[in-house]
Design a protein around this motif. Structure first.
Motif, PDB file in Angstrom:
ATOM      1  N   ASN A 369       0.848  -1.196   0.000  1.00  0.00           N
ATOM      2  CA  ASN A 369       0.000   0.000   0.000  1.00  0.00           C
ATOM      3  C   ASN A 369       0.882   1.243   0.000  1.00  0.00           C
ATOM      4  O   ASN A 369       2.022   1.220   0.452  1.00  0.00           O
ATOM      5  N   GLN A 370       0.359   2.309  -0.559  1.00  0.00           N
ATOM      6  CA  GLN A 370       1.041   3.599  -0.517  1.00  0.00           C
ATOM      7  C   GLN A 370      -0.004   4.701  -0.568  1.00  0.00           C
ATOM      8  O   GLN A 370      -1.173   4.433  -0.888  1.00  0.00           O
ATOM      9  N   ALA A 371       0.414   5.915  -0.274  1.00  0.00           N
ATOM     10  CA  ALA A 371      -0.544   7.028  -0.276  1.00  0.00           C
ATOM     11  C   ALA A 371      -1.081   7.236  -1.690  1.00  0.00           C
ATOM     12  O   ALA A 371      -0.325   7.144  -2.664  1.00  0.00           O
ATOM     13  N   ALA A 372      -2.385   7.519  -1.779  1.00  0.00           N
ATOM     14  CA  ALA A 372      -2.987   7.807  -3.095  1.00  0.00           C
ATOM     15  C   ALA A 372      -2.888   9.311  -3.303  1.00  0.00           C
ATOM     16  O   ALA A 372      -3.885  10.014  -3.334  1.00  0.00           O
ATOM     17  N   ASP A 373      -1.648   9.806  -3.436  1.00  0.00           N
ATOM     18  CA  ASP A 373      -1.465  11.254  -3.418  1.00  0.00           C
ATOM     19  C   ASP A 373      -1.577  11.926  -4.779  1.00  0.00           C
ATOM     20  O   ASP A 373      -1.589  13.143  -4.866  1.00  0.00           O
ATOM     21  N   SER A 374      -1.627  11.128  -5.832  1.00  0.00           N
ATOM     22  CA  SER A 374      -1.832  11.751  -7.150  1.00  0.00           C
ATOM     23  C   SER A 374      -2.629  10.799  -8.026  1.00  0.00           C
ATOM     24  O   SER A 374      -2.677   9.589  -7.789  1.00  0.00           O
ATOM     25  N   LEU A 375      -3.187  11.392  -9.053  1.00  0.00           N
ATOM     26  CA  LEU A 375      -3.957  10.586  -9.993  1.00  0.00           C
ATOM     27  C   LEU A 375      -3.051   9.568 -10.688  1.00  0.00           C
ATOM     28  O   LEU A 375      -3.443   8.429 -10.948  1.00  0.00           O
ATOM     29  N   GLN A 376      -1.825  10.000 -10.949  1.00  0.00           N
ATOM     30  CA  GLN A 376      -0.870   9.111 -11.612  1.00  0.00           C
ATOM     31  C   GLN A 376      -0.589   7.866 -10.767  1.00  0.00           C
ATOM     32  O   GLN A 376      -0.547   6.743 -11.286  1.00  0.00           O
ATOM     33  N   THR A 377      -0.422   8.067  -9.472  1.00  0.00           N
ATOM     34  CA  THR A 377      -0.189   6.929  -8.568  1.00  0.00           C
ATOM     35  C   THR A 377      -1.357   5.946  -8.669  1.00  0.00           C
ATOM     36  O   THR A 377      -1.166   4.728  -8.731  1.00  0.00           O
ATOM     37  N   ILE A 378      -2.571   6.491  -8.703  1.00  0.00           N
ATOM     38  CA  ILE A 378      -3.775   5.649  -8.735  1.00  0.00           C
ATOM     39  C   ILE A 378      -3.869   4.881 -10.054  1.00  0.00           C
ATOM     40  O   ILE A 378      -4.098   3.670 -10.074  1.00  0.00           O
ATOM     41  N   VAL A 379      -3.642   5.586 -11.154  1.00  0.00           N
ATOM     42  CA  VAL A 379      -3.745   4.955 -12.474  1.00  0.00           C
ATOM     43  C   VAL A 379      -2.654   3.878 -12.638  1.00  0.00           C
ATOM     44  O   VAL A 379      -2.918   2.783 -13.140  1.00  0.00           O
ATOM     45  N   GLU A 380      -1.459   4.168 -12.149  1.00  0.00           N
ATOM     46  CA  GLU A 380      -0.370   3.182 -12.240  1.00  0.00           C
ATOM     47  C   GLU A 380      -0.667   1.948 -11.392  1.00  0.00           C
ATOM     48  O   GLU A 380      -0.427   0.815 -11.809  1.00  0.00           O
ATOM     49  N   ALA A 381      -1.209   2.174 -10.198  1.00  0.00           N
ATOM     50  CA  ALA A 381      -1.550   1.047  -9.316  1.00  0.00           C
ATOM     51  C   ALA A 381      -2.620   0.185  -9.986  1.00  0.00           C
ATOM     52  O   ALA A 381      -2.535  -1.055  -9.988  1.00  0.00           O
ATOM     53  N   ASP A 382      -3.596   0.840 -10.584  1.00  0.00           N
ATOM     54  CA  ASP A 382      -4.674   0.119 -11.274  1.00  0.00           C
ATOM     55  C   ASP A 382      -4.085  -0.786 -12.367  1.00  0.00           C
ATOM     56  O   ASP A 382      -4.424  -1.971 -12.458  1.00  0.00           O
ATOM     57  N   GLN A 383      -3.200  -0.237 -13.165  1.00  0.00           N
ATOM     58  CA  GLN A 383      -2.589  -1.002 -14.270  1.00  0.00           C
ATOM     59  C   GLN A 383      -1.787  -2.190 -13.737  1.00  0.00           C
ATOM     60  O   GLN A 383      -1.888  -3.303 -14.242  1.00  0.00           O
ATOM     61  N   LYS A 384      -0.994  -1.925 -12.730  1.00  0.00           N
ATOM     62  CA  LYS A 384      -0.117  -2.954 -12.158  1.00  0.00           C
ATOM     63  C   LYS A 384      -0.948  -4.109 -11.582  1.00  0.00           C
ATOM     64  O   LYS A 384      -0.644  -5.284 -11.802  1.00  0.00           O
ATOM     65  N   VAL A 385      -1.991  -3.775 -10.863  1.00  0.00           N
ATOM     66  CA  VAL A 385      -2.827  -4.802 -10.225  1.00  0.00           C
ATOM     67  C   VAL A 385      -3.552  -5.642 -11.276  1.00  0.00           C
ATOM     68  O   VAL A 385      -3.721  -6.848 -11.112  1.00  0.00           O
ATOM     69  N   ARG A 386      -3.961  -5.005 -12.370  1.00  0.00           N
ATOM     70  CA  ARG A 386      -4.630  -5.751 -13.441  1.00  0.00           C
ATOM     71  C   ARG A 386      -3.731  -6.858 -13.977  1.00  0.00           C
ATOM     72  O   ARG A 386      -4.176  -7.991 -14.178  1.00  0.00           O
ATOM     73  N   VAL A 387      -2.456  -6.537 -14.177  1.00  0.00           N
ATOM     74  CA  VAL A 387      -1.507  -7.534 -14.688  1.00  0.00           C
ATOM     75  C   VAL A 387      -1.355  -8.668 -13.674  1.00  0.00           C
ATOM     76  O   VAL A 387      -1.447  -9.855 -14.010  1.00  0.00           O
ATOM     77  N   LEU A 388      -1.157  -8.267 -12.418  1.00  0.00           N
ATOM     78  CA  LEU A 388      -0.961  -9.266 -11.349  1.00  0.00           C
ATOM     79  C   LEU A 388      -2.195 -10.157 -11.185  1.00  0.00           C
ATOM     80  O   LEU A 388      -2.093 -11.386 -11.088  1.00  0.00           O
ATOM     81  N   ALA A 389      -3.368  -9.540 -11.202  1.00  0.00           N
ATOM     82  CA  ALA A 389      -4.607 -10.306 -11.007  1.00  0.00           C
ATOM     83  C   ALA A 389      -4.842 -11.251 -12.190  1.00  0.00           C
ATOM     84  O   ALA A 389      -5.298 -12.382 -12.010  1.00  0.00           O
ATOM     85  N   GLN A 390      -4.498 -10.784 -13.374  1.00  0.00           N
ATOM     86  CA  GLN A 390      -4.653 -11.602 -14.574  1.00  0.00           C
ATOM     87  C   GLN A 390      -3.781 -12.863 -14.483  1.00  0.00           C
ATOM     88  O   GLN A 390      -4.235 -13.968 -14.802  1.00  0.00           O
ATOM     89  N   GLN A 391      -2.560 -12.677 -14.008  1.00  0.00           N
ATOM     90  CA  GLN A 391      -1.660 -13.836 -13.846  1.00  0.00           C
ATOM     91  C   GLN A 391      -2.226 -14.807 -12.820  1.00  0.00           C
ATOM     92  O   GLN A 391      -2.231 -16.021 -13.015  1.00  0.00           O
ATOM     93  N   TYR A 392      -2.732 -14.257 -11.725  1.00  0.00           N
ATOM     94  CA  TYR A 392      -3.277 -15.087 -10.657  1.00  0.00           C
ATOM     95  C   TYR A 392      -4.493 -15.878 -11.156  1.00  0.00           C
ATOM     96  O   TYR A 392      -4.653 -17.058 -10.850  1.00  0.00           O
ATOM     97  N   VAL A 393      -5.321 -15.205 -11.960  1.00  0.00           N
ATOM     98  CA  VAL A 393      -6.502 -15.863 -12.537  1.00  0.00           C
ATOM     99  C   VAL A 393      -6.069 -17.070 -13.383  1.00  0.00           C
ATOM    100  O   VAL A 393      -6.659 -18.148 -13.305  1.00  0.00           O
ATOM    101  N   VAL A 394      -5.010 -16.890 -14.161  1.00  0.00           N
ATOM    102  CA  VAL A 394      -4.514 -17.995 -14.998  1.00  0.00           C
ATOM    103  C   VAL A 394      -4.032 -19.148 -14.107  1.00  0.00           C
ATOM    104  O   VAL A 394      -4.318 -20.322 -14.355  1.00  0.00           O
ATOM    105  N   ASN A 395      -3.344 -18.783 -13.015  1.00  0.00           N
ATOM    106  CA  ASN A 395      -2.812 -19.820 -12.115  1.00  0.00           C
ATOM    107  C   ASN A 395      -3.898 -20.625 -11.415  1.00  0.00           C
ATOM    108  O   ASN A 395      -3.786 -21.840 -11.283  1.00  0.00           O
ATOM    109  N   ILE A 396      -4.939 -19.944 -10.969  1.00  0.00           N
ATOM    110  CA  ILE A 396      -5.962 -20.658 -10.192  1.00  0.00           C
ATOM    111  C   ILE A 396      -7.100 -21.181 -11.063  1.00  0.00           C
ATOM    112  O   ILE A 396      -7.927 -21.958 -10.611  1.00  0.00           O
ATOM    113  N   GLY A 397      -7.164 -20.694 -12.313  1.00  0.00           N
ATOM    114  CA  GLY A 397      -8.311 -21.011 -13.174  1.00  0.00           C
ATOM    115  C   GLY A 397      -8.361 -22.471 -13.594  1.00  0.00           C
ATOM    116  O   GLY A 397      -7.369 -23.192 -13.522  1.00  0.00           O
TER     117      GLY A 397
END
Ligand code: NAD
Ligand code: MG
Length: 398
Positions: A369-397
């Motif tokens: 976790n980190q401070a949501a101090d800018s829109l850029q931080t939020i958008v980057e976190a969103d992108q990063k998590v999508r990749v990670l979640a997608q990989q996890y979905v493949v692993n558990i699917g």
């Protein structure tokens, strides 16, 4: 003077209900812009009926829309594309009201653009506020935007709060005699299912909500109770309270849309038939009231209202959301992004129903976790998590 309305997500469930209300009040509202990601044929029909000045579609669909419009003999609709087009209509100087009804994180930047342009913003796209929280609320204050909740629960709470609630200081505690917000939840189609039963439910069953007809994503969220989790976060931001001041109450009939408790023992509830036209019309016209086709409540027919506590063991999404709100920072963004990926995977039958919240939990545990101090931080976190979640979905699917 009539007001010009921009509908982000015009082909969706909320978009269609909005158009239905505007149609009923042609003297008061005109449709300035409509947008859609898919179902371009339907968008063309909307253009035919409502004659907007602008339509926005993905660049890959511009030709399709343009051909459909010329086949229908419609000229004078400017076609814009992609996120830049969505932002352009959301902040357009001729627009008075923006209905933010895109589903998911895709609505964040256009909704924020409308807020920064000081519009009357009717907020259906809860994911945008869940992600950007303080940034969006601060932008509304800085730019004089009127951010009005369309989500039925938040609209109900808005109606039950004192009128001057929003003038008072925002500090995390309820104020002006308010003691608690009671956020009602229908419990979704799988209320009282056993854990075993939950493991084998299908997308079709999850999308069949007992009381509301909605888009697929929010229908699945309602079934996992992630929708209520996102709404808990939404309520904390809209009404400037910490999460312990929001209690979730399961109310299967969806007649009471939420409540506000006061220190003197009063509890105010807003009730109505479950139809999104009511909160949409309320947000459109507030502080006035306008007519809709929603029939008045018949309490003799309803006869009974029931309440129960949510089961967070069966529906852990609610627990995760409360935890994410407590943690703050980018935790709600992590939760939301992972959930969007998981719901899409469930709808494509790549993972099971109970795995949806596992994906969200995994993402919350894996990303710092980190401070949501800018829109850029939020958008980057969103992108990063999508990749990670997608990989996890493949692993558990399966
Ligand atoms: P929906 O799926 O029916 O419609 C979504 C709309 O957004 C469509 O017009 C679609 O073309 C557009 N869209 C989808 N992905 C997009 C993208 N990547 N870029 C641009 N546009 C995109 O959804 P809905 O049920 O109308 O819900 C819309 C929002 O309102 C959601 O955030 C939901 O949580 C919220 N909401 C819905 C209801 C309801 O009753 N449907 C109630 C409360 C809140
Ligand atoms: Mg709701």
């Amino acid at each position: 003077m009539s007001q010009a309305v921009c509908i982000l997500g015009a082909t969706g469930s909320i978009g269609q209900s909005t158009l239905k209300i505007l149609e009923q009040h042609p003297e008061t509202y005109t449709v300035f812009a409509v947008t859609a990601q898919s179902r371009i044929q339907e968008l063309a029909q909307i253009c035919q009926k409502y004659q907007p000045k602008v339509a926005v579609v993905p660049s890959s669909k511009v030709d399709e829309l343009s051909q459909l419009l010329s086949k229908l003999g419609i000229s004078g609709v400017e076609i814009l594309s992609d996120e830049a087009g969505l932002i352009a209509v959301a902040e357009h100087q001729d627009v008075d009201v923006v209905m933010a009804a895109i589903v998911g994180a895709a609505g964040l930047l256009p909704t924020l653009a409308a807020v920064k342009a000081g519009k009357r913003v009717l907020l259906a796209n809860k994911e945008a506020l869940v992600m950007s929280g303080d940034i969006m609320m601060q932008a509304a204050r800085d730019h004089g935007a009127l951010l009005l909740p369309v989500d039925s629960e938040h609209n109900a709470i808005f109606q039950c709060l004192p009128q001057n609630y929003f003038d008072a200081e925002r500090h995390g505690k309820p104020k002006l005699g308010v003691s608690q917000i009671l956020l009602t939840a229908s419990g979704g189609p799988f209320l009282n299912h056993s854990l075993e039963q939950l493991q084998s439910v299908t997308p079709a069953q999850a999308c069949k909500h007992p009381n509301w007809s909605m888009g697929q994503k929010i229908s699945v969220d309602s079934a996992t109770l992630m929708n209520k989790g996102l709404e808990l976060i939404e309520a904390c931001h809209l009404f400037a309270v910490e999460e312990q001041y929001v209690t979730v109450v399961v109310h299967p009939e969806s007649i009471i849309h939420s409540m506000v408790q006061y220190v003197d023992g009063s509890t105010l509830a807003q009730m109505g038939n479950p139809d999104m036209c009511t909160p949409i019309a309320h947000a459109l016209a507030w502080p006035k009231r306008i007519q809709t086709h929603v029939p008045p409540l018949n309490l003799f027919e309803i006869a009974q209202l029931n309440f129960q506590a949510p089961d967070v063991e069966h529906f852990p999404a609610l627990k995760l959301a409360r935890q994410a709100m407590k943690s703050g920072g980018i935790a709600p963004t992590i939760l939301n992004a992972a959930n969007e990926i998981a719901v899409a995977a469930f709808l494509q039958q790549k993972i099971g129903f109970t795995q949806i919240s596992q994906v969200a939990e995994h993402a919350l545990n894996s990303v710092a976790n980190q401070a949501a101090d800018s829109l850029q931080t939020i958008v980057e976190a969103d992108q990063k998590v999508r990749v990670l979640a997608q990989q996890y979905v493949v692993n558990i699917g399966s």
